[in-house]
Structures are given as C-alpha cells and as structure tokens.
Write an enzyme that holds these catalytic residues in place. Structure first.
Site, PDB file in Angstrom:
ATOM      1  CG  HIS A 191     -29.494  15.189  36.331  1.00  0.00           C
ATOM      2  ND1 HIS A 191     -28.418  15.162  36.153  1.00  0.00           N
ATOM      3  CD2 HIS A 191     -30.369  15.072  35.129  1.00  0.00           C
ATOM      4  CE1 HIS A 191     -28.142  15.027  34.750  1.00  0.00           C
ATOM      5  NE2 HIS A 191     -29.556  15.102  34.131  1.00  0.00           N
ATOM      6  CG  ASP A 209     -24.551   6.934  30.026  1.00  0.00           C
ATOM      7  OD1 ASP A 209     -25.440   6.972  29.192  1.00  0.00           O
ATOM      8  OD2 ASP A 209     -24.097   8.191  30.297  1.00  0.00           O
ATOM      9  NE  ARG A 254     -28.644   8.133  23.363  1.00  0.00           N
ATOM     10  CZ  ARG A 254     -28.892   8.929  24.412  1.00  0.00           C
ATOM     11  NH1 ARG A 254     -28.164   8.635  25.422  1.00  0.00           N
ATOM     12  NH2 ARG A 254     -29.552   9.864  24.308  1.00  0.00           N
ATOM     13  CB  SER A 265     -28.362   8.399  29.275  1.00  0.00           C
ATOM     14  OG  SER A 265     -27.129   9.105  29.315  1.00  0.00           O
ATOM     15  CE  LYS A 297     -24.820  10.680  33.056  1.00  0.00           C
ATOM     16  NZ  LYS A 297     -25.291  10.178  32.070  1.00  0.00           N
TER      17      LYS A 297
END
Length: 433
Positions: free
Chosen positions: A82, A161, A168, A183, A187
């Site tokens: 990621h 999320d 947010r 967050s 995932k």
C-alpha cells in the site's frame, strides 16, 4: 454504555477500552450513534491522540465492520503493498507483475483516485477491456493460476471506514495519525493479506509533508499490523518531485510497460526493487533482501516480468496487443512542449502543483463524481539534478484542448532552475519495528 460518556472520557485524555471502541464502531456503522456525536469523538481523538493499543482496537473494529476477504485458498504467503499516495505513483503497475514473476502471489485490491491523477484501477482501465470487477472466486482462481490479479475493493470492505472517512473530511479531522493509520490498516487487514509492505511517502506531493510525521505514521501502522498478526514493514520514500516521468493514466501504463522492458525511469525502477525485495522476503521466497533483489533484477531483464504483465492483462480481459503497440492508448489530440526559459540545473519540481496541473487537464478528479480523461497528462523530460539548456523541453503536455495557458503557467511557477545541481533523495528510512 453511553456515547456521551465515551466522548467525555477521550476529551479528558483517558484511554478507551476494546469494548468501548467496539461499541462506538458498531453503533456508528448501524446508525445508532449519530454523526454529531461521532464528530465530537473524532475531534477529541484529534487533540488527545490514542495509544498503540487503542489504535489497534480501532483498526480491528473497523476491519470487522464489513466483509473480511478470505484468501486462505490461495497457495503461498500473500503479500499486499500500500502506498499513501503521490504524483506519478506507478509502482503497483510494475510491482504486481514483477513480484508475481518470481512466484509470490499478489492478490491486490486497489481504489480509484481522488486528486492529482487516477488511482491504480483508473490506470488499468486505460487498457481496452481490462476488467477490475471480478467475483471473489474468479479473483482467487486467477491468482492461483497466474500469481497476480488487481481488482476493485469490495463494496462492503471496512464499512465503518467509508462513513468515518466522509465525516473526517467535513470536520477537519483528516490530519490525525491514529485516524489515518486505522483507516489504511483496517482495509489492508480486511483484504486478507498475510503480510503488508507500506510505502509511506513524504514531501510536497505526499499527504505527510513532514518527514517526522511520516515516520510516526509508518511506525504506527507497522505496530498495528503486527498486533493484528500480519508481518508488516514500511519504506519511507520521497515525494518532493513526481516519481518516474509520467503523470496521467494511459501515460503511466506506457511507463510501466517501458519499465518492465528494462527501459523505465531510474527512480521508479529502484522504488520497485526496494518494495519488491521486501515483499519477496516476507513471502519467504528469499532469505535476504540482496537475494530477493537479484531475483527481481533477473525477472525484469529476462523478460519474465513483462510476460507476467501480459498474462495479467489477458486474464482480466484486457487487450494485450497494447503491450507491443503502446501508441494505441496514447490518444490525446495535442502534444505541447514546455520549453525552459533559462539554462542551468533543475533544483525543484513542486510535486503537488505539477499534479494539480495534470488534474486541470482532466487526468484526475476534483470530486468523486468526476469523469477521468485517460488520454491526458504530463511527461517529464527533466527532473531534479538534470542539466537543461534554454529552449530545451522540460516536459510534454498531453491534452485534448489547446487552451491550456493556465496549466502552462502553473507548471512554470513550480519548476525551478538554478546554477548548482542538487542530488535527489528516493528512500529516507525503512521501518520494521
């Protein structure tokens, strides 16, 4: 248990228990806790922070709020990667087939882009016919057969999320490390990988502008991953200038193909070797990073990685002929050169502003509803440290309109040329604990 008491507890800097965090996430997901109370809690977290244990409990509660993808029927150790994002972040397009070509299963779920350019899915959709929507079983079958597939995230992955992220965004609580970390990691954990490699970017084109903030985020996410039973590490990379040379969806696909042919930009290639080596070691296909890198270099230079990309495109319904005829997907009406106004060395490329220039051309989205123009973008010819002569092309603009004075002016304002060459930095740190 009452939400108002938990808001007060966090407001006063006290630690929330696992049971309390589970109550909050479950209640907010099912609608029994309203936005105004969750907004108050988010602001309390923003100011009072959270402990590693709290962040871990929050992450797991969010991961368990929706679908959990079971990848246990895929052979081998599944390693996910990621990136916290940037400008010209083409790594997944190269990394997925490169790592798969040495036998590491890459079962990756990616997202769409909001901001500078498209996300990984938007980039792959520049290839005619490429399908990013597959059933879970199709996804698993392809990875077992070919070792690699990249698809869209499940609609109900980490359901909490999605609600929290939207809240947010409108309550000025985006820039909170506990909330960012939970967050991202919720995932990743819900997506079913056994191990996770994180690319945490820092600099003008990154979400975390300050390197110390980037380090704290990286360390927090690594701890969360390990507490959740996932092997996790992070690379802190520089995003002061765009990574690679291409900014734009079809342009980045072509750059990825060139890189897999061994002709890619040096910084993008190196980034893929660094991240890929970590993935190969975590997957236990190599004992050391040096051994892993040698495997990846051989796969790239022998053509194995390119053939794996070809196989991946074919498996997901894409037109594989574009790999040999990349001009098929470079369809912008106009190509316009941006000439240097003076001679010297490129000393600064303000990545986020160059990304905005690409977005103004249509390469990215201002809102989630916007359509992306896959054909447009920017191809850099000079990067930090490069010498340039007056009148020489700094970059090529790919556009579907020739009325781009605003874009050209923005680019000129954010490319700096000086008398002394500057050495660019690619990797700032590697976090394993």
């Amino acid at each position: 248990m009452r939400m108002v008491d938990l808001i007060e507890k966090k407001r006063d800097g006290k630690i929330l228990s696992k049971e309390e965090i589970d109550f909050i996430i479950e209640g907010y997901t099912d609608g029994s806790i309203p936005d105004y109370q969750m907004s108050a809690l988010l602001m309390a977290i923003f100011y009072q922070d959270m402990t590693d244990e709290e962040i871990s409990h929050l992450t797991l509660a969010m991961a368990n709020s929706g679908d959990i993808i079971d990848l246990s029927s895929i052979d081998g150790i599944k390693v996910d990667k990621h990136s916290t994002g940037g400008v010209g972040d083409t790594t997944t397009l190269v990394l997925a087939p490169l790592v798969a070509s040495v036998g590491v299963p890459v079962a990756k779920m990616s997202g769409r882009g909001l901001g500078f350019t498209g996300g990984t899915l938007d980039k792959f959709e520049s290839i005619p016919g490429f399908k990013i929507e597959l059933s879970d079983q199709e996804f698993i079958d392809i990875v077992n057969k070919s070792k690699v597939a990249v698809i869209g995230q499940s609609g109900n992955l980490a359901a909490a999320d999605k609600k929290l992220y939207a809240l947010r965004d409108v309550t000025a609580t985006v820039d909170s490390i506990p909330l960012i970390a939970s967050s991202i990691m919720s995932k990743k954990i819900a997506a079913g990988a056994d191990a996770i490699v994180l690319d945490v970017t820092t600099g003008d084109g990154a979400f975390m502008k300050d390197i110390e903030d980037a380090k704290r985020l990286a360390k927090t996410m690594v701890r969360i991953g390990k507490l959740a039973g996932r092997q996790t590490m992070a690379v802190i990379s520089d995003m002061s200038e765009p990574l690679g040379e291409a900014i734009g969806n079809s342009l980045e696909i072509v750059e990825a193909i060139d890189t897999l042919k061994g002709n890619g930009p040096a910084d993008l290639t190196e980034m893929c070797y660094v991240l890929g080596s970590q993935m190969v070691v975590l997957a236990k296909k190599a004992e050391t990073l040096d051994e892993a890198r040698a495997m990846l270099e051989e796969a790239l230079h022998s053509g194995k990685a390119l053939e794996k990309f070809r196989e991946m495109v074919k498996d997901q319904g894409g037109d594989e002929t574009v790999i040999d005829q990349t001009d098929q997907i470079l369809t912008a009406k106009y190509t316009i050169e941006l000439a240097a106004k003076t001679s010297g060395y490129v000393t600064k490329l303000v990545a986020n502003e160059i990304g905005i220039a690409a977005m103004l051309l249509g390469a990215g989205r201002k809102t989630k509803e916007d359509d992306i123009d896959h054909a447009v973008g920017i191809k850099l010819h000079k990067k930090i440290g490069d010498e340039v002569a007056e009148g020489e092309s700094l970059l090529t603009i790919y556009a579907n309109s020739n009325e781009i004075d605003e874009v050209k002016e923005l680019l000129y304002q954010n490319i700096f040329i000086g008398d002394v060459p500057k050495e660019p930095v690619l990797i700032h740190d590697i976090i394993t604990e």
